[in-house]
Design an enzyme around this catalytic site. Structure first.
Site, PDB file in Angstrom:
ATOM      1  N   ASP A  35      12.008  -3.998   0.030  1.00 46.79           N
ATOM      2  CA  ASP A  35      11.936  -3.310  -1.173  1.00 46.79           C
ATOM      3  C   ASP A  35      11.869  -4.143  -2.345  1.00 46.79           C
ATOM      4  O   ASP A  35      12.568  -5.297  -2.411  1.00 46.79           O
ATOM      5  CB  ASP A  35      12.873  -1.883  -1.140  1.00 46.79           C
ATOM      6  CG  ASP A  35      14.250  -2.256  -1.408  1.00 46.79           C
ATOM      7  OD1 ASP A  35      14.402  -3.593  -1.846  1.00 46.79           O
ATOM      8  OD2 ASP A  35      14.961  -1.399  -1.388  1.00 46.79           O
ATOM      9  N   ILE A  36      11.463  -3.391  -3.543  1.00 37.30           N
ATOM     10  CA  ILE A  36      11.483  -4.107  -4.834  1.00 37.30           C
ATOM     11  C   ILE A  36      12.910  -4.215  -5.369  1.00 37.30           C
ATOM     12  O   ILE A  36      13.597  -3.094  -5.558  1.00 37.30           O
ATOM     13  CB  ILE A  36      10.777  -3.355  -5.842  1.00 37.30           C
ATOM     14  CG1 ILE A  36       9.212  -3.399  -5.173  1.00 37.30           C
ATOM     15  CG2 ILE A  36      10.787  -4.247  -7.265  1.00 37.30           C
ATOM     16  CD1 ILE A  36       8.166  -2.700  -6.164  1.00 37.30           C
ATOM     17  N   GLU A  87      10.034   2.542  -3.228  1.00 36.00           N
ATOM     18  CA  GLU A  87       9.738   1.258  -3.574  1.00 36.00           C
ATOM     19  C   GLU A  87       9.742   0.362  -2.304  1.00 36.00           C
ATOM     20  O   GLU A  87       9.880  -0.772  -2.282  1.00 36.00           O
ATOM     21  CB  GLU A  87      10.819   0.591  -4.663  1.00 36.00           C
ATOM     22  CG  GLU A  87      12.175   0.449  -4.281  1.00 36.00           C
ATOM     23  CD  GLU A  87      12.773   1.630  -4.377  1.00 36.00           C
ATOM     24  OE1 GLU A  87      14.389   1.413  -4.526  1.00 36.00           O
ATOM     25  OE2 GLU A  87      12.549   2.899  -4.322  1.00 36.00           O
TER      26      GLU A  87
END
Length: 675
Positions: free
Chosen positions: A544-545, A587
């Site tokens: 994920d970001i 995300e």
């Protein structure tokens, strides 16, 4: 898919006939002509032969009058062959006058059977040669045997040539040879309209689709055909045009839309009992300026239909009108029962095949049976002006264009059909010395086709496809214009329905924001991949970001969406088309590498991390640094089940975040070194 049922009687007949053929080949049933004429044997043999002659007389009569071509099945061909061989062997083999039945058998089987036409000739040669050699008669039967073999083989070839020419004959635009009598138009019209209702139901997801025919002298709308999931539809429903709800569409000559239908379904006039109906859409069926009927659909869901659906249903109404006209004039068109039945069966098939490739296969199969042509081309009109993709070019060896290629149709006959939205044709390229290209400047001028017809396939007044028919005969399509109109209209709607279906299917497995596969598609893919893998590894990376929530809070959701799109774009560039990537949720993203163990997957995950980190993201809020954290796990090393594998990758991702983010952590390494 339904399994084909085995008929035990057919199996028994095949076994018995095979046993008889084997016995005949071994000579067990051979009787000399003199022995056959003895009193006791003569009565039995004559009775059997007489019965066989009656059977042949009936079959010959049915061939010329009733049956359609290609109707004989294997058990029928083999049984008749065995019976004929038995009669000939019992009455003296090659010396028997019944040997003439061999010729009749060969002719009938060629005209009556598509797949098994060679069975009688092969069986006859096997029986007579085997019986002659094993019975020691080959010396005296050598000359008559060679003569009869040559005669039967020549008869087979001649009959085969005649049938092929008869089925493909199109010289001068004449329809294929037929020995069938005309059919009752009304019955076939109802069958075709029922097939159209099936197509409408599949395309528009309706509960009931129905077509009513207007009877103006009595002022009524009479049910012609319907397709419904309800058992309460009145098959012979009759509605007053003057007072009924659906009669309004016929009276006013315009569509009637109830996006939220609140009345009793029985008020529609075609339900026997009250049914769950929440949306209704109806349009008139017009032929020139006359209302000839009404087309209606309904749904159990409120808001199921809108103005776009009204346009689509109006297109189906146009095709219903064409079908009515088509059947009214089918005798003049020369469309015999065999061709109408083929068309009806393929129309039903289109209703259940909502993939563009499936519709193309039906086009490829059906058109040569209905229209005499030597080359079929289907072009998909692309968004770039003057460009088209070749979806079908059959036969492929007929020359330009090649299937699967993109071509420039600028200035061609095909482009004229697209721009003018009307048919463009040349009845004789050679005689008229036409300077225009059929498809593109790249084609050869000596293409060999004399008649060319380019038909635009329209829906919503936009040309999406062009159907091009070509023939080596001049004026080949003049007699089949109405037929081609019907074909083009039906295929246009079928292709539109297929495109809408595929678009909905794509939306069901694609993330709307990033264009990547969605969570549902990932779950399906990983399940399939693990099932196929066996003992081979499958590596995955869940990532994920970093600090995405903070980015959203500081810059707003539009910037967050832009970052998600750019991450997806870099993922597509970083991950091979042989591998898989999806938006897992929020995300989070996930990648799958079939055939890769955890160390190899970790190396590929590192490439993804560098691709994200390597260059700042350009947004309206400025250039932003973005990084990702990745957790890697592999099957079967870290887990043997899908859910456990995802959980292992998730734990590795958590360890990557806990360890400072912007890094790759393997689940196996994390277990060895939790810190």
């Amino acid at each position: 898919m339904a399994q084909t049922k085995i008929n035990p009687i057919k199996v028994l007949l095949i076994c018995l006939a095979t046993a008889v053929v084997v016995g005949l080949t071994a000579g067990y049933f051979y009787r000399p002509l003199e022995s056959s004429l003895q009193k006791t044997a003569s009565l039995m043999i004559m009775g059997f032969c007489l019965a066989l002659l009656v059977i042949y007389a009936v079959l010959t009569f049915r061939y010329w009058r009733v049956e359609k071509r290609g109707s004989w099945q294997f058990f029928q061909v083999l049984t008749l062959t065995a019976a004929t061989g038995l009669a000939v062997q019992l009455s003296g083999a090659l010396a028997s006058p019944l040997v003439l039945l061999y010729g009749l058998l060969i002719v009938l089987s060629i005209f009556r059977s598509d797949k098994w036409k060679a069975v009688p000739l092969a069986s006859i040669l096997l029986i007579e040669l085997g019986s002659s050699f094993l019975g020691g008669r080959w010396r005296q039967e050598l000359l008559p045997g060679m003569t009869i073999t040559a005669a039967l083989t020549l008869l087979y070839v001649i009959s085969l040539v005649i049938t092929r020419r008869g089925r493909s004959s199109g010289a001068g635009g004449q329809p294929a040879m037929s020995f069938d009598e005309p059919v009752i138009v009304q019955k076939d019209l109802k069958e075709d309209l029922a097939s159209l209702c099936s197509l409408i139901q599949a395309a528009m997801r309706t509960k009931t689709s129905a077509i009513f025919r207007a009877d103006n002298p009595t002022g009524t709308l009479n049910m012609m055909a319907f397709k419904s999931y309800s058992a309460e539809v009145i098959k012979d429903a009759s509605l007053e045009i003057r007072s009924s709800l659906l009669g309004w569409a016929a009276r006013e000559r315009q569509g009637l839309l109830y996006a939220s239908y609140e009345r009793d379904s029985r008020d529609l006039g075609y339900y026997r009992k009250s049914e769950e109906v929440r949306s209704v859409l109806s349009v008139p069926v017009l032929q020139e300026s006359e209302v000839i009927g009404v087309l209606v659909v309904d749904s159990e869901q409120a808001g199921a239909f809108n103005e776009n659906d009204k346009i689509l249903l109006a297109g189906f109404a146009e095709e219903a009108a064409k079908l009515v006209h088509f059947h009214q004039s089918h005798s003049a068109l020369g469309l015999e029962k065999d061709r109408l039945q083929q068309w009806n069966s393929r129309l039903e098939l289109m209703a259940s095949r909502l993939k563009i490739n499936d519709v193309i296969k039906i086009i490829q199969e059906l058109i040569p049976r209905l229209v005499p042509c030597d080359h079929i081309v289907l072009l998909e009109v692309l968004s770039e002006p003057g460009k088209a993709r070749v979806l079908l070019s059959d036969p492929a060896n007929a020359g330009y264009p090649a299937p699967g290629t993109e071509i420039d149709i600028a200035g061609s006959l095909s482009e004229q059909a697209v721009n003018l939205k009307e048919w463009r044709s040349v009845d004789d390229f050679y005689r008229r010395s036409i300077g225009i290209n059929r498809f593109s400047e790249d084609e050869r001028p000596d293409h060999g086709f004399r008649s060319v017809l380019a038909a635009p396939l329209l829906y919503e007044d936009v040309c999406h496809y062009v159907l091009v028919l070509e023939s080596r005969q001049p004026k080949a399509f003049e007699a089949d214009r109405d037929t081609i109109h019907i074909i083009a209209g039906q295929f246009s709607l079928a292709l539109k329905s297929a495109a809408m279906y595929e678009e909905k299917e794509t939306l069901a497995i694609r993330d709307g924001l990033t264009g990547l596969a969605n969570h549902r598609r990932f779950q399906e893919y990983l399940e399939e991949t693990i099932a196929k893998a066996g003992s081979q590894p499958v590596g995955i990376a869940l990532f994920d970001i970093d600090f995405f929530k903070k980015l959203n809070d500081n810059y707003g959701h539009p910037i967050g969406d832009a970052v998600l799109k750019e991450v997806a774009a870099r993922l597509k560039r970083s991950i091979s088309s042989f591998d898989f990537v999806a938006r897992y949720g929020g995300e989070e993203f996930i990648a799958v590498w079939p055939g890769r163990n955890d160390k190899e997957a970790a190396q590929l995950a590192e490439q993804v991390r560098l691709a994200i980190e390597g260059e700042k993201f350009q947004t309206t809020a400025g250039d932003l640094p973005v990084t990702v954290s990745l957790g890697v796990a592999s099957y079967p090393q870290d887990a043997k089940k899908k859910a456990e594998l995802i959980k292992a990758a998730d734990e590795a991702l958590y360890a990557a975040k806990k360890g400072g983010r912007n890094r790759v952590v393997r689940f196996a390494a994390m277990e060895k070194d939790p810190g």
